[in-house]
Design a protein around this motif. Sequence first.
Motif, PDB file in Angstrom:
ATOM      1  N   THR A  42       0.808  -1.219   0.000  1.00  0.00           N
ATOM      2  CA  THR A  42       0.000   0.000   0.000  1.00  0.00           C
ATOM      3  C   THR A  42       0.845   1.275   0.000  1.00  0.00           C
ATOM      4  OG1 THR A  42      -0.177  -0.086   2.401  1.00  0.00           O
ATOM      5  CG2 THR A  42      -1.957  -1.111   1.138  1.00  0.00           C
ATOM      6  N   LEU A  43       1.969   1.239  -0.692  1.00  0.00           N
ATOM      7  CA  LEU A  43       2.786   2.443  -0.818  1.00  0.00           C
ATOM      8  C   LEU A  43       2.470   3.120  -2.144  1.00  0.00           C
ATOM      9  CD1 LEU A  43       6.314   1.230   0.346  1.00  0.00           C
ATOM     10  CD2 LEU A  43       4.788   2.771   1.557  1.00  0.00           C
ATOM     11  N   THR A  44       2.148   4.403  -2.068  1.00  0.00           N
ATOM     12  CA  THR A  44       1.936   5.157  -3.301  1.00  0.00           C
ATOM     13  C   THR A  44       3.305   5.588  -3.828  1.00  0.00           C
ATOM     14  OG1 THR A  44       1.798   7.281  -2.182  1.00  0.00           O
ATOM     15  CG2 THR A  44      -0.278   6.050  -2.450  1.00  0.00           C
ATOM     16  N   HIS A  45       3.336   6.099  -5.048  1.00  0.00           N
ATOM     17  CA  HIS A  45       4.597   6.587  -5.598  1.00  0.00           C
ATOM     18  C   HIS A  45       5.155   7.708  -4.727  1.00  0.00           C
ATOM     19  CE1 HIS A  45       3.155   4.411  -9.140  1.00  0.00           C
ATOM     20  NE2 HIS A  45       4.419   4.340  -9.488  1.00  0.00           N
ATOM     21  N   ASP A  46       4.287   8.602  -4.272  1.00  0.00           N
ATOM     22  CA  ASP A  46       4.752   9.692  -3.409  1.00  0.00           C
ATOM     23  C   ASP A  46       5.358   9.157  -2.118  1.00  0.00           C
ATOM     24  OD1 ASP A  46       4.101  11.692  -5.200  1.00  0.00           O
ATOM     25  OD2 ASP A  46       2.141  12.079  -4.297  1.00  0.00           O
ATOM     26  N   ASP A  47       4.764   8.096  -1.548  1.00  0.00           N
ATOM     27  CA  ASP A  47       5.313   7.474  -0.341  1.00  0.00           C
ATOM     28  C   ASP A  47       6.722   6.948  -0.603  1.00  0.00           C
ATOM     29  OD1 ASP A  47       2.888   7.891   0.993  1.00  0.00           O
ATOM     30  OD2 ASP A  47       2.173   5.837   0.629  1.00  0.00           O
ATOM     31  N   VAL A  48       6.877   6.264  -1.722  1.00  0.00           N
ATOM     32  CA  VAL A  48       8.177   5.674  -2.061  1.00  0.00           C
ATOM     33  C   VAL A  48       9.211   6.773  -2.267  1.00  0.00           C
ATOM     34  CG1 VAL A  48       9.443   4.301  -3.764  1.00  0.00           C
ATOM     35  CG2 VAL A  48       7.195   3.556  -2.993  1.00  0.00           C
ATOM     36  N   PHE A  49       8.850   7.818  -3.016  1.00  0.00           N
ATOM     37  CA  PHE A  49       9.786   8.925  -3.231  1.00  0.00           C
ATOM     38  C   PHE A  49      10.176   9.568  -1.896  1.00  0.00           C
ATOM     39  CE2 PHE A  49       7.652   9.339  -7.577  1.00  0.00           C
ATOM     40  CZ  PHE A  49       8.637   8.602  -8.210  1.00  0.00           C
ATOM     41  N   ALA A  50       9.225   9.729  -0.995  1.00  0.00           N
ATOM     42  CA  ALA A  50       9.510  10.323   0.321  1.00  0.00           C
ATOM     43  C   ALA A  50      10.452   9.427   1.124  1.00  0.00           C
ATOM     44  CB  ALA A  50       8.213  10.556   1.088  1.00  0.00           C
ATOM     45  N   LEU A  51      10.225   8.122   1.092  1.00  0.00           N
ATOM     46  CA  LEU A  51      11.105   7.191   1.812  1.00  0.00           C
ATOM     47  C   LEU A  51      12.522   7.217   1.251  1.00  0.00           C
ATOM     48  CD1 LEU A  51       8.705   4.152   2.217  1.00  0.00           C
ATOM     49  CD2 LEU A  51       9.752   5.451   4.090  1.00  0.00           C
ATOM     50  N   ILE A  52      12.639   7.255  -0.053  1.00  0.00           N
ATOM     51  CA  ILE A  52      13.968   7.306  -0.683  1.00  0.00           C
ATOM     52  C   ILE A  52      14.680   8.592  -0.277  1.00  0.00           C
ATOM     53  CG2 ILE A  52      15.190   7.567  -2.895  1.00  0.00           C
ATOM     54  CD1 ILE A  52      13.042   5.621  -4.065  1.00  0.00           C
ATOM     55  N   GLU A  53      13.958   9.704  -0.347  1.00  0.00           N
ATOM     56  CA  GLU A  53      14.584  10.988  -0.008  1.00  0.00           C
ATOM     57  C   GLU A  53      14.943  11.067   1.465  1.00  0.00           C
ATOM     58  OE1 GLU A  53      12.465  14.282  -1.777  1.00  0.00           O
ATOM     59  OE2 GLU A  53      12.273  13.171  -3.646  1.00  0.00           O
ATOM     60  N   LYS A  54      14.141  10.457   2.316  1.00  0.00           N
ATOM     61  CA  LYS A  54      14.417  10.476   3.753  1.00  0.00           C
ATOM     62  C   LYS A  54      15.570   9.531   4.124  1.00  0.00           C
ATOM     63  CE  LYS A  54      12.343   9.327   8.166  1.00  0.00           C
ATOM     64  NZ  LYS A  54      11.383   8.410   8.746  1.00  0.00           N
ATOM     65  N   ASN A  55      15.528   8.309   3.597  1.00  0.00           N
ATOM     66  CA  ASN A  55      16.495   7.294   4.000  1.00  0.00           C
ATOM     67  C   ASN A  55      17.791   7.306   3.202  1.00  0.00           C
ATOM     68  OD1 ASN A  55      15.015   5.905   6.145  1.00  0.00           O
ATOM     69  ND2 ASN A  55      13.553   5.480   4.529  1.00  0.00           N
ATOM     70  N   LEU A  56      17.727   7.654   1.937  1.00  0.00           N
ATOM     71  CA  LEU A  56      18.932   7.670   1.113  1.00  0.00           C
ATOM     72  C   LEU A  56      19.442   9.079   0.857  1.00  0.00           C
ATOM     73  CD1 LEU A  56      18.038   4.965  -1.573  1.00  0.00           C
ATOM     74  CD2 LEU A  56      19.291   4.670   0.557  1.00  0.00           C
ATOM     75  N   LYS A  57      18.623  10.052   1.226  1.00  0.00           N
ATOM     76  CA  LYS A  57      18.977  11.476   1.046  1.00  0.00           C
ATOM     77  C   LYS A  57      19.202  11.841  -0.430  1.00  0.00           C
ATOM     78  CE  LYS A  57      19.577  12.224   5.632  1.00  0.00           C
ATOM     79  NZ  LYS A  57      18.717  11.218   6.218  1.00  0.00           N
ATOM     80  N   PHE A  58      18.466  11.152  -1.321  1.00  0.00           N
ATOM     81  CA  PHE A  58      18.565  11.451  -2.743  1.00  0.00           C
ATOM     82  C   PHE A  58      17.420  12.373  -3.132  1.00  0.00           C
ATOM     83  CE2 PHE A  58      20.551   7.031  -3.755  1.00  0.00           C
ATOM     84  CZ  PHE A  58      21.763   7.463  -3.241  1.00  0.00           C
ATOM     85  N   LYS A  59      17.682  13.259  -4.041  1.00  0.00           N
ATOM     86  CA  LYS A  59      16.645  14.172  -4.540  1.00  0.00           C
ATOM     87  C   LYS A  59      16.257  13.759  -5.957  1.00  0.00           C
ATOM     88  CE  LYS A  59      16.525  17.085  -1.114  1.00  0.00           C
ATOM     89  NZ  LYS A  59      15.807  16.479  -0.032  1.00  0.00           N
ATOM     90  N   LYS A  60      14.960  13.825  -6.228  1.00  0.00           N
ATOM     91  CA  LYS A  60      14.467  13.520  -7.558  1.00  0.00           C
ATOM     92  C   LYS A  60      14.975  14.557  -8.542  1.00  0.00           C
ATOM     93  CE  LYS A  60      10.016  13.361  -7.512  1.00  0.00           C
ATOM     94  NZ  LYS A  60       8.574  13.112  -7.503  1.00  0.00           N
ATOM     95  N   ILE A  61      15.084  14.135  -9.784  1.00  0.00           N
ATOM     96  CA  ILE A  61      15.456  15.047 -10.866  1.00  0.00           C
ATOM     97  C   ILE A  61      14.212  15.837 -11.252  1.00  0.00           C
ATOM     98  CG2 ILE A  61      16.277  15.200 -13.250  1.00  0.00           C
ATOM     99  CD1 ILE A  61      17.576  12.425 -12.817  1.00  0.00           C
TER     100      ILE A  61
END
Length: 63
Positions: A42-61
């Motif tokens: 039940t993860l939306t795309h926004d959830d996944v992007f937020a988790l990546i940015e929080k845990n990996l500290k990566f920013k989307k292009i």
Amino acid sequence: MKEHKYVNFSQEYDVHYIINKYPKKEHEAVKEYLETLKGQKTLTHDDVFALIEKNLKFKKIAK
């Protein structure tokens, strides 16, 4: 590609859609992180992007 409600981690195109939102040098780390989320249904795309940015500290292009 139109985003659907939840990320389907078993669909290759869905995983690649997320990975390709990040710089090429970060693709492998993002791919490995997505493996840890595979059981989530039940993860939306926004959830996944937020988790990546929080845990990996990566920013989307920005496109």
